[in-house]
Write an enzyme that holds these catalytic residues in place. Structure first.
Site, PDB file in Angstrom:
ATOM      1  N   HIS A   1       0.846  -1.200   0.000  1.00 16.33           N
ATOM      2  CA  HIS A   1       0.000   0.000   0.000  1.00 16.33           C
ATOM      3  C   HIS A   1       0.874   1.241   0.000  1.00 16.33           C
ATOM      4  O   HIS A   1       1.833   1.342   0.757  1.00 16.33           O
ATOM      5  CB  HIS A   1      -0.891   0.012   1.252  1.00 16.33           C
ATOM      6  CG  HIS A   1      -1.743   1.234   1.344  1.00 16.33           C
ATOM      7  ND1 HIS A   1      -2.920   1.362   0.640  1.00 16.33           N
ATOM      8  CD2 HIS A   1      -1.576   2.399   2.019  1.00 16.33           C
ATOM      9  CE1 HIS A   1      -3.452   2.541   0.907  1.00 16.33           C
ATOM     10  NE2 HIS A   1      -2.657   3.197   1.729  1.00 16.33           N
TER      11      HIS A   1
ATOM     12  N   ASP B   1     -15.112   2.870   7.814  1.00 14.31           N
ATOM     13  CA  ASP B   1     -14.052   3.815   7.443  1.00 14.31           C
ATOM     14  C   ASP B   1     -14.513   4.727   6.313  1.00 14.31           C
ATOM     15  O   ASP B   1     -14.230   5.917   6.299  1.00 14.31           O
ATOM     16  CB  ASP B   1     -12.777   3.070   7.031  1.00 14.31           C
ATOM     17  CG  ASP B   1     -11.771   4.054   6.459  1.00 14.31           C
ATOM     18  OD1 ASP B   1     -11.299   4.910   7.227  1.00 14.31           O
ATOM     19  OD2 ASP B   1     -11.501   4.016   5.253  1.00 14.31           O
TER      20      ASP B   1
ATOM     21  N   ARG C   1     -14.661  12.981   8.312  1.00 14.19           N
ATOM     22  CA  ARG C   1     -13.409  13.650   8.725  1.00 14.19           C
ATOM     23  C   ARG C   1     -12.988  14.675   7.684  1.00 14.19           C
ATOM     24  O   ARG C   1     -12.454  15.739   8.011  1.00 14.19           O
ATOM     25  CB  ARG C   1     -12.303  12.603   8.920  1.00 14.19           C
ATOM     26  CG  ARG C   1     -12.497  11.783  10.190  1.00 14.19           C
ATOM     27  CD  ARG C   1     -11.591  10.552  10.187  1.00 14.19           C
ATOM     28  NE  ARG C   1     -10.208  10.875   9.965  1.00 14.19           N
ATOM     29  CZ  ARG C   1      -9.363  10.130   9.245  1.00 14.19           C
ATOM     30  NH1 ARG C   1      -9.748   9.008   8.682  1.00 14.19           N
ATOM     31  NH2 ARG C   1      -8.116  10.496   9.099  1.00 14.19           N
TER      32      ARG C   1
ATOM     33  N   SER D   1      -7.501   4.138   9.697  1.00 10.81           N
ATOM     34  CA  SER D   1      -8.282   4.153   8.457  1.00 10.81           C
ATOM     35  C   SER D   1      -7.610   3.280   7.385  1.00 10.81           C
ATOM     36  O   SER D   1      -8.230   2.394   6.791  1.00 10.81           O
ATOM     37  CB  SER D   1      -8.407   5.611   7.980  1.00 10.81           C
ATOM     38  OG  SER D   1      -8.800   5.684   6.644  1.00 10.81           O
TER      39      SER D   1
ATOM     40  N   LYS E   1      -8.670  -1.040   6.142  1.00 14.26           N
ATOM     41  CA  LYS E   1      -8.931  -1.542   4.780  1.00 14.26           C
ATOM     42  C   LYS E   1      -7.947  -2.655   4.420  1.00 14.26           C
ATOM     43  O   LYS E   1      -8.295  -3.633   3.774  1.00 14.26           O
ATOM     44  CB  LYS E   1      -8.827  -0.386   3.778  1.00 14.26           C
ATOM     45  CG  LYS E   1     -10.015   0.573   3.894  1.00 14.26           C
ATOM     46  CD  LYS E   1      -9.861   1.800   3.047  1.00 14.26           C
ATOM     47  CE  LYS E   1      -8.918   2.786   3.651  1.00 14.26           C
ATOM     48  NZ  LYS E   1      -9.204   4.198   3.484  1.00 14.26           N
TER      49      LYS E   1
HETATM   50  N1  URA Z   1      -5.942   7.550   3.364  1.00 12.37           N
HETATM   51  C1  URA Z   1      -6.879   6.807   4.004  1.00 12.37           C
HETATM   52  O1  URA Z   1      -7.306   5.767   3.526  1.00 12.37           O
HETATM   53  N2  URA Z   1      -7.334   7.247   5.192  1.00 12.37           N
HETATM   54  C2  URA Z   1      -6.912   8.379   5.790  1.00 12.37           C
HETATM   55  O2  URA Z   1      -7.345   8.707   6.871  1.00 12.37           O
HETATM   56  C3  URA Z   1      -5.939   9.149   5.096  1.00 12.37           C
HETATM   57  C4  URA Z   1      -5.477   8.698   3.891  1.00 12.37           C
END
Ligand code: URA
Length: 439
Positions: free
Chosen positions: A82, A161, A168, A183, A187
């Site tokens: 990632h 999320d 957010r 967050s 995932k």
């Molecule tokens: N990318 C994400 O998936 N979440 C965040 O909070 C910031 C960047």
């Protein structure tokens, strides 16, 4: 349990219990807790922070708010990668065929471009017919048969999320380290890989502008991954200037292909080898990082990584001809140089602005639903440390629209800064969290 008490507890600086965090995540996902109470809690967390246990509990609660992908039908150790996103970051396009050619099964969920940063799925659509809309069954079969499959993030992956991130975004609570870490990791955990390699970007084109913040975020995500029982490695890499030389969807695909042929730009090639080595070690295919590097160089020099890319594109409905002839990729109608305004060394590039120039040309989305132009972007000729004479090209612009080309040129030129003195570019790899126990 009452949401009011949970907000007040965090407001007053106390740690929330796992039950309280789960109550909030489940209630918010189900629509039982309103946005205003969730916003108040996010702001309380922003000011009071969360400890390691709370951050893990929030991550796990969000990961379990939807489907946890079961990849057990895929043979071997699944390693995910990632990137926190950047400009010219086409790493997944070259890296996944490299590691797959070394025997690591790649089952990856990717996203589309966000703001000034590009997305793997948009880039892959440069291959006519390519689709990421795969059923889970086809996704798993493709990984077992071809070695790679990439699909778009499904709506039922960590839905808490998805909802919280949107909240957010509009309540000034995105840039909290524990919230970002939970967050991203929610995932990644839900996507089912056994091991995770994180590329945390730092610099003017990244989410984390300062190196120390990027390192702290990397450490926090690694801790979450390990506490959740996944082998997790993090690299912090430079995003103070674009990665490689090409910025734009099809242009980045071209650069990834060139790199798979062993002729890519040094920085991009080095990042692929660094991250790829971590993936091979985490996946049990290499003894150590040196052994991994040897294997990765071999699959480039014998052509097997490039063949793997072609097989992967074909297996997802795309025409792989462009892998062997990059002239077949989408091309813009206007290609012209952007001349340097002066003599000097390039001292700094405002990387986010380069991403914005590409977005203005049509390479990114102005709104959530706008279509993108795969053919446009920039080919850089000078990076930090390069000496240029006035009138020499800093870059070539690829455009399909005169007025967009003019606006992007202005924006691009404003992103370059010059010095009379020689300049040394920053290090590409700033930090690596690679525990010895991972071997
Ligand atoms: N990318 C994400 O998936 N979440 C965040 O909070 C910031 C960047």
């Amino acid at each position: 349990m009452r949401m009011y008490d949970i907000i007040r507890k965090k407001r007053d600086g106390n740690a929330l219990s796992r039950e309280e965090i789960e109550f909030f995540v489940q209630g918010y996902t189900a629509g039982d807790i309103p946005d205003y109470q969730a916003s108040a809690l996010m702001m309380a967390i922003y000011f009071q922070g969360m400890d390691e246990r709370e951050t893990l509990d929030l991550t796990l609660a969000m990961a379990h708010s939807g489907k946890m992908l079961d990849l057990s039908a895929i043979h071997g150790i699944k390693v995910d990668k990632h990137s926190t996103g950047g400009v010219g970051d086409k790493t997944s396009l070259a890296l996944t065929p490299m590691v797959a050619a070394c025997g690591i099964p790649v089952a990856k969920m990717s996203g589309r471009g966000l703001g000034h940063t590009g997305g793997t799925i948009d880039k892959l659509e440069s291959f006519p017919g390519f689709t990421t809309g795969l059923s889970l069954e086809r996704f798993v079969n493709n990984v077992n048969e071809v070695g790679i499959a990439i699909m778009g993030q499904t709506a039922d992956l960590a839905p808490a999320d998805k909802k919280l991130y949107a909240l957010r975004d509009v309540t000034a609570t995105v840039d909290d380290r524990s919230l970002i870490a939970s967050s991203i990791m929610s995932k990644k955990l839900a996507a089912g890989a056994d091991a995770i390699v994180l590329d945390v970007k730092c610099g003017s084109g990244a989410f984390m502008k300062k190196e120390e913040d990027a390192i702290a975020l990397a450490k926090e995500m690694v801790q979450i991954g390990r506490n959740a029982g996944r082998k997790t490695i993090a690299v912090v890499s430079d995003m103070d200037q674009p990665l490689g030389l090409q910025v734009g969807n099809a242009l980045e695909v071209e650069e990834a292909i060139t790199t798979l042929s062993g002729q890519g730009p040094k920085d991009f090639q080095e990042l692929c080898l660094t991250l790829g080595s971590c993936m091979l070690v985490a996946g049990g295919k290499a003894r150590d990082l040196e052994d991994a590097r040897r294997q990765l160089n071999r699959v480039i020099s014998d052509g097997s990584a490039k063949r793997k890319l072609a097989q992967f594109v074909e297996a997802q409905g795309g025409d792989p001809a462009a892998v062997y002839d990059v002239g077949l990729l989408p091309k813009a109608s206007i290609r012209r140089p952007v001349p340097s305004p002066c003599d000097g060394y390039v001292s700094r590039i405002d990387c986010e602005e380069v991403g914005m120039a590409s977005l203005i040309l049509g390479g990114g989305r102005q709104t959530k639903d706008s279509a993108i132009d795969l053919s446009v972007g920039l080919t850089l000729c000078a990076k930090v440390g390069s000496f240029v004479h006035a009138g020499e090209p800093l870059a070539y612009l690829h455009a399909n629209d005169e007025s967009k080309a003019r606006e992007a040129t202005e924006r691009f030129l404003a992103s370059y800064h010059f010095s009379k003195e020689a300049v040394t570019p920053g290090r590409l790899i700033r930090y690596m969290d690679f525990p010895s126990g991972i071997y």
